[in-house]
Design an enzyme around this catalytic site. Structure first.
Site, PDB file in Angstrom:
ATOM      1  N   GLU A   1     -18.825  -4.707  11.743  1.00 51.60           N
ATOM      2  CA  GLU A   1     -19.710  -3.890  12.572  1.00 51.60           C
ATOM      3  C   GLU A   1     -20.782  -4.714  13.277  1.00 51.60           C
ATOM      4  OE1 GLU A   1     -18.004  -1.293   9.357  1.00 51.60           O
ATOM      5  OE2 GLU A   1     -18.981  -3.252   9.402  1.00 51.60           O
TER       6      GLU A   1
ATOM      7  N   LYS B   1       0.847  -1.192   0.000  1.00 51.49           N
ATOM      8  CA  LYS B   1       0.000   0.000   0.000  1.00 51.49           C
ATOM      9  C   LYS B   1       0.883   1.243   0.000  1.00 51.49           C
ATOM     10  CE  LYS B   1      -4.048   1.976   2.303  1.00 51.49           C
ATOM     11  NZ  LYS B   1      -5.080   1.775   3.344  1.00 51.49           N
TER      12      LYS B   1
ATOM     13  N   ARG C   1     -24.709  -0.775   8.916  1.00 46.37           N
ATOM     14  CA  ARG C   1     -24.427  -2.166   8.547  1.00 46.37           C
ATOM     15  C   ARG C   1     -24.785  -3.130   9.675  1.00 46.37           C
ATOM     16  NH1 ARG C   1     -19.867  -2.254   4.541  1.00 46.37           N
ATOM     17  NH2 ARG C   1     -18.957  -3.986   5.685  1.00 46.37           N
TER      18      ARG C   1
END
Length: 639
Positions: free
Chosen positions: A370, A284, A398
């Site tokens: 979540e 990344k 969510r």
């Protein structure tokens, strides 16, 4: 020095990319990475994920016939290089600005974006739906889902893989493994992926050509072969994915474009049916210009100097709501060992990284999960702990079933800290916390609070921790506070009681949350027209302050209710109460101001508030309209 991109300059769309010789792809990838860095230096934005998939993006568009072949990016932070290669390079420096490119994939923006993805872990489900639809239509296009190792940790990804493994639809899932989501990846799955990489060397070009031969089935192409390989023991690789019914290929160096092109070409042309998982290792932020990189911080960046890597930052006028929440939570945890903090892969975004450095044993980052976070907190609450779940408003959506079934129905004292409530600027509609008031205020025995400033946030945090017989939530916005003086420690507020901030007569403005300061500005302007206004801070969306509402209704000609949330929230509950109590029959003219019934696109906060008609001027206009003052309305419009 001006960026030179002679090869990239010739690539307006992927069909021109596919006309290149394979030997030119390395140069194209290097120029594309330079373009992304140059654009991010001018605009800021989600930057690190895109730099990590430059070679993969080039290889995918080179091998697959996009847009007929579908590529789904999950989460589409990764999609900046994809946008450059698919006809949007001329607008890449408008990204996340009003009228410019969206920061994520968006179906209405390009035919090359088959699915909008700004929340994680949706790509495999969407891709499987596209693959099944293709098979039903007897078409022959390919479907590719590119999912990060952080996103694949979420339960939805496994629900999709479980379904995909039972079907015979051809689907390619590319696992972009960089050991990161926004923060470093956490949980047992991240360790499992690391073990795969440690135990299995990167595939060489010879490995790729021998293991994935064009026009041949992939290795372990049927259940019997998979079972034999599994029984063979430790040399078998990709066990979890193959047990789910996927053919596993990898790991592959995600920055070796020759290897990527070869393996994608072989997978595309293989006669194997069913789903395939290609495990690609990337870095990344590869090629970033920063001297002392912090992988979490360059996930999203401000504008920066290309030469020095220094980011452009304005001097803060006040601490952020996030920082105030974190510091307040630390202060309370110093006195109460039962406080436990939980987040879902957003430690820095919620401030729990700060809390976690002080109380690591009482901080839990559960990953992009979540639903689990909420029920995990519910379990803690049953044992007398004081869990506080810090999740962005838009991400708590969510886990709504868990909020209802596992928390609210059982009246468990789980505390929800909903950062990024309301409009969020450049992140746009997908990240705006527009709906929490509507979806929480309808739940019985739920306490819902919204601070008007950072001092009120400290008080509400203490209040929520004191509530031990039911769930509670507080919503607060992104960004800096108002600059008010902060108390040394928050004080418990009386539940369901608001406050009068300014006394007036004919006009009453009832605000919930940080719109209070715009209501005060509107009251200043109304005073110029001889209309002194009472300004009240509701503090609580639930339970409502019945006495305050009655006082405002009976003693004023106009009552305007202001909130930064969707219709069906605070204003709707106030109106319902007034109707039930007959307060709408007293002659008071009531108006509600909330977010409009459409999704507000990305832009600056000021632009979004103007589009939502929630500025101080809009409050004044609403009041004058209710009074039937056309002359004053014309005067306001002229100003």
């Amino acid at each position: 020095m001006a960026l030179k991109t002679p090869l990239l300059d010739t690539i307006a769309t992927p069909d021109l990319l596919r006309a290149l010789d394979p030997s030119q792809l390395r140069q194209l990838a290097d120029e594309l990475r330079g373009e992304i860095i140059d654009a991010a230096s001018q605009t800021g934005g989600h930057f690190g994920a895109g730099l990590g998939v430059v070679e993969l993006t080039v290889a995918l568009h080179y091998i697959f016939n996009t847009p007929d072949d579908r590529i789904i990016w999950d989460v589409s932070h990764q999609a900046y290089p994809h946008k450059v290669l698919t006809g949007r390079r001329d607008r890449i420096r408008s990204i996340r600005q009003k009228g410019g490119l969206y920061g994520f994939t968006k179906r209405s923006e390009s035919d090359f974006d088959p699915f909008g993805a700004a929340h994680s872990s949706t790509s495999i489900s969407a891709g499987l739906g596209m693959a099944v639809a293709r098979d039903m239509k007897q078409a022959d296009n390919h479907v590719v889902a590119v999912i990060g190792d952080g996103a694949i940790s979420a339960g939805m990804a496994y629900e999709a893989m479980n379904n995909a493994g039972a079907l015979n639809s051809r689907l390619l899932v590319i696992l972009n493994d960089n050991a990161m989501s926004i923060a470093p990846a956490v949980g047992a799955l991240s360790h499992y992926l690391l073990r795969i990489v440690e135990e299995n060397p990167l595939l060489s070009l010879a490995d790729i050509r021998s293991r994935v031969r064009a026009a041949d089935p992939l290795p372990f192409a049927d259940a019997e072969e998979r079972a034999k390989a599994h029984a063979a023991g430790p040399d078998h690789r990709g066990t979890l994915f193959e047990d789910l019914g996927f053919e596993y290929v990898g790991p592959v160096d995600g920055h070796n474009i020759d290897h990527l092109v070869t393996v994608l070409d072989r997978i595309r042309d293989s006669e194997a049916t069913g789903p395939v998982l290609l495990h690609v290792l990337t870095e990344k932020g590869k090629g970033h210009p920063f001297k002392a990189p912090n992988a979490e911080k360059y996930h999203a960046v401000n504008k920066f100097n290309l030469e020095t890597g220094e980011q452009v930052k304005s001097a803060p006028k006040a601490p952020s709501y996030t920082a105030v929440f974190a510091q307040g939570l630390i202060e309370e945890a110093e006195h109460d060992p039962s406080i436990v903090a939980i987040t879902a892969a957003m430690p820095s975004g919620t401030g729990l990284d700060i809390f976690g450095r002080r109380f690591p044993e009482r901080t839990h980052d559960v990953g992009i999960a979540e639903q689990h976070a909420v029920t995990f907190a519910a379990g803690l609450a049953t044992e007398g702990m004081k869990p506080i779940v810090a999740i962005y408003s838009t991400f708590l959506q969510r886990a709504y079933d868990q909020v209802v079934h596992d928390v609210a129905i059982q009246r468990l004292p789980v505390r929800f800290a909903m950062d990024r409530a309301g409009l969020v600027g450049a992140d746009g509609a997908t990240h705006a916390g527009s709906f929490d008031l509507a979806y929480l205020c309808c739940l019985p025995d739920f306490v819902v609070m919204a601070p008007a400033d950072e001092a009120e946030l400290k008080h509400m945090l203490v209040t929520s921790l004191a509530i031990d017989d039911r769930p509670s939530a507080m919503r607060y916005p992104r960004g800096e506070g108002c600059g008010v003086a902060l108390p040394a420690r928050g004080q418990e507020l009386p539940i369901g009681k608001g406050r009068i901030v300014r006394e007036g007569n004919r006009i009453a403005l009832l605000s919930l949350g940080t719109r209070l300061h715009d209501c005060l500005k509107a009251a200043d302007e109304l005073a110029h027209y001889g209309l002194p206004a009472t300004v009240a801070d509701a503090r609580f969306a639930k339970p409502l302050d019945h006495d305050l509402i009655r006082r405002l209704a009976l003693n004023h000609e106009v009552l305007v209710i202001v909130e930064e949330g969707a219709a069906g929230g605070f204003g709707a509950h106030v109106l319902q109460h007034m109707a039930r109590e007959g307060l709408l029959d007293t002659g008071v003219k009531v108006r509600t101001m909330c977010l409009p019934d459409f999704f507000i696109g990305h832009g600056s906060p000021e632009q979004q508030y103007a589009e939502a008609r929630l500025t101080p001027g809009d409050v004044v206009t609403t009041v004058l309209g209710a009074l039937g003052q056309p002359q004053l309305l014309r005067e306001v419009g002229a100003n």
